[in-house]
Design a protein around this motif. Structure first.
Motif, PDB file in Angstrom:
ATOM      1  N   GLU A   1     -31.430 -33.404  28.834  1.00  6.71           N
ATOM      2  CA  GLU A   1     -30.943 -34.776  28.668  1.00  6.71           C
ATOM      3  C   GLU A   1     -31.046 -35.557  29.976  1.00  6.71           C
ATOM      4  OE1 GLU A   1     -27.689 -37.032  25.973  1.00  6.71           O
ATOM      5  OE2 GLU A   1     -27.162 -35.037  26.724  1.00  6.71           O
TER       6      GLU A   1
ATOM      7  N   CYS B   1     -35.001 -36.007  30.336  1.00  9.89           N
ATOM      8  CA  CYS B   1     -35.686 -36.744  29.258  1.00  9.89           C
ATOM      9  C   CYS B   1     -34.662 -37.279  28.250  1.00  9.89           C
ATOM     10  CB  CYS B   1     -36.691 -35.838  28.552  1.00  9.89           C
ATOM     11  SG  CYS B   1     -37.907 -35.080  29.642  1.00  9.89           S
ATOM     12  N   PRO B   2     -33.881 -38.292  28.642  1.00 13.20           N
ATOM     13  CA  PRO B   2     -32.816 -38.778  27.752  1.00 13.20           C
ATOM     14  C   PRO B   2     -33.315 -39.350  26.428  1.00 13.20           C
ATOM     15  CG  PRO B   2     -33.127 -40.241  29.650  1.00 13.20           C
ATOM     16  CD  PRO B   2     -33.907 -39.000  29.930  1.00 13.20           C
ATOM     17  N   LYS B   3     -34.475 -40.022  26.449  1.00 10.89           N
ATOM     18  CA  LYS B   3     -34.998 -40.586  25.194  1.00 10.89           C
ATOM     19  C   LYS B   3     -35.375 -39.487  24.213  1.00 10.89           C
ATOM     20  CE  LYS B   3     -36.900 -45.060  26.589  1.00 10.89           C
ATOM     21  NZ  LYS B   3     -38.144 -45.858  26.692  1.00 10.89           N
ATOM     22  N   PHE B   4     -35.908 -38.396  24.756  1.00  3.77           N
ATOM     23  CA  PHE B   4     -36.298 -37.276  23.900  1.00  3.77           C
ATOM     24  C   PHE B   4     -35.074 -36.684  23.215  1.00  3.77           C
ATOM     25  CE2 PHE B   4     -37.074 -32.883  22.902  1.00  3.77           C
ATOM     26  CZ  PHE B   4     -38.343 -32.898  22.350  1.00  3.77           C
TER      27      PHE B   4
ATOM     28  N   LYS C   1     -42.057 -35.396  28.909  1.00  2.87           N
ATOM     29  CA  LYS C   1     -42.198 -36.775  29.386  1.00  2.87           C
ATOM     30  C   LYS C   1     -43.409 -37.466  28.748  1.00  2.87           C
ATOM     31  CE  LYS C   1     -39.731 -36.276  33.781  1.00  2.87           C
ATOM     32  NZ  LYS C   1     -38.610 -37.154  33.392  1.00  2.87           N
TER      33      LYS C   1
ATOM     34  N   GLU D   1     -40.259 -46.805  22.221  1.00  2.00           N
ATOM     35  CA  GLU D   1     -38.991 -47.339  21.723  1.00  2.00           C
ATOM     36  C   GLU D   1     -38.828 -47.118  20.220  1.00  2.00           C
ATOM     37  OE1 GLU D   1     -36.741 -48.415  23.857  1.00  2.00           O
ATOM     38  OE2 GLU D   1     -38.217 -47.974  25.446  1.00  2.00           O
TER      39      GLU D   1
ATOM     40  N   ALA E   1     -32.211 -38.139  22.671  1.00  2.70           N
ATOM     41  CA  ALA E   1     -31.688 -39.126  21.711  1.00  2.70           C
ATOM     42  C   ALA E   1     -32.464 -39.049  20.400  1.00  2.70           C
ATOM     43  CB  ALA E   1     -31.777 -40.530  22.305  1.00  2.70           C
ATOM     44  N   TRP E   2     -33.797 -38.887  20.509  1.00  3.12           N
ATOM     45  CA  TRP E   2     -34.625 -38.716  19.313  1.00  3.12           C
ATOM     46  C   TRP E   2     -34.226 -37.456  18.557  1.00  3.12           C
ATOM     47  CZ3 TRP E   2     -37.686 -34.303  18.957  1.00  3.12           C
ATOM     48  CH2 TRP E   2     -38.461 -34.209  17.796  1.00  3.12           C
TER      49      TRP E   2
ATOM     50  N   ARG F   1     -31.075 -37.854  16.709  1.00  2.03           N
ATOM     51  CA  ARG F   1     -31.325 -38.709  15.545  1.00  2.03           C
ATOM     52  C   ARG F   1     -31.897 -37.871  14.399  1.00  2.03           C
ATOM     53  NH1 ARG F   1     -34.896 -42.061  17.895  1.00  2.03           N
ATOM     54  NH2 ARG F   1     -33.182 -42.854  19.154  1.00  2.03           N
TER      55      ARG F   1
ATOM     56  N   GLU G   1     -42.241 -38.307  25.353  1.00  2.52           N
ATOM     57  CA  GLU G   1     -41.361 -39.481  25.442  1.00  2.52           C
ATOM     58  C   GLU G   1     -42.178 -40.764  25.523  1.00  2.52           C
ATOM     59  OE1 GLU G   1     -36.993 -38.972  27.430  1.00  2.52           O
ATOM     60  OE2 GLU G   1     -38.691 -39.139  28.796  1.00  2.52           O
TER      61      GLU G   1
END
Length: 222
Positions: free
Chosen positions: A179, A182-185, A136, A144, A187-188, A191, A139
């Protein structure tokens, strides 16, 4: 430096070795890979000769000279092959910040993640809690941005993404969803996995789980 001899002494499941594999791939540097079979016992004479202090992988060998410790190795690759695909930003402050976060990953994420698969009971639960808290924090630093360095994949991304190949094992033994937490993590991470340098450097997550199952059996935890 076309005639350079570059050798990487490594172990396929090492998230630290993955850093060097990714950095070398990003710079399009050809190298000879030497798999270190005796990770716990029966370490090779090459490893013991090239890293007599810590006796561990990865070791980058450039023209016969060893560079030990993965983050130091990534910085070395950046400095020697600076004309190809920069991994660190040019501003001294930005470079210092990148080094800070790489150090944070090594000191915080590795310790907590190891407790998830390497311990049981309260210690494992504490490790899981710390692990999620560290993610977190990371994150928050990512924000963004597509990558930790901004628009470009770089030093901190390389320091961190190797851990992702172990996430399935962490989730299996820790009984949680990264996920969901920590969904943003995640997603990164997905990527990053779209990059060829990362995709070819990280092992299959199920294979890592099998390796950890073997380790747990070896240490009498299964």
């Amino acid at each position: 430096m076309a005639n350079d001899e570059v050798i990487l002494v490594d172990f396929w499941a090492s998230m630290f070795g993955m850093r060097l594999r990714i950095a070398l791939a990003e710079k399009e540097i050809n190298y000879e890979y030497k798999e270190e079979e005796g990770l716990i016992t029966n370490k090779s004479s090459l490893l013991l000769e090239m890293n007599p202090i810590h006796k561990k992988v990865p070791v980058l060998i450039h023209n016969g000279k060893p560079i030990c410790e993965s983050i130091i190795g990534v910085e070395y690759i950046e400095e020697v092959w600076k004309d190809k695909t920069p991994l660190l930003l040019s501003d001294p402050y930005d470079r210092a910040q990148a080094r800070f976060w790489a150090d944070y990953i090594d000191k915080k994420l590795y310790v907590s993640s190891r407790k998830i698969w390497g311990t049981k009971g309260e210690e494992q639960e504490a490790g899981k809690k710390d692990f999620i808290e560290v993610l977190k924090v990371l994150e928050g630093e990512l924000g963004e941005k597509p990558y930790f360095g901004g628009d470009n994949f770089g030093f901190v991304d390389i320091a961190l993404i190797g851990f992702y190949s172990w996430f399935y094992a962490y989730e299996t033994y820790g009984n949680f969803s990264t996920e969901a937490e920590c969904p943003k993590f995640v997603a990164w991470a997905k990527r990053c996995m779209q990059r060829g340098s990362v995709a070819k450097s990280l092992p299959d997550q199920h294979k890592v789980l099998e390796f950890i199952q073997m380790l747990r059996q070896k240490f009498g935890m299964e």
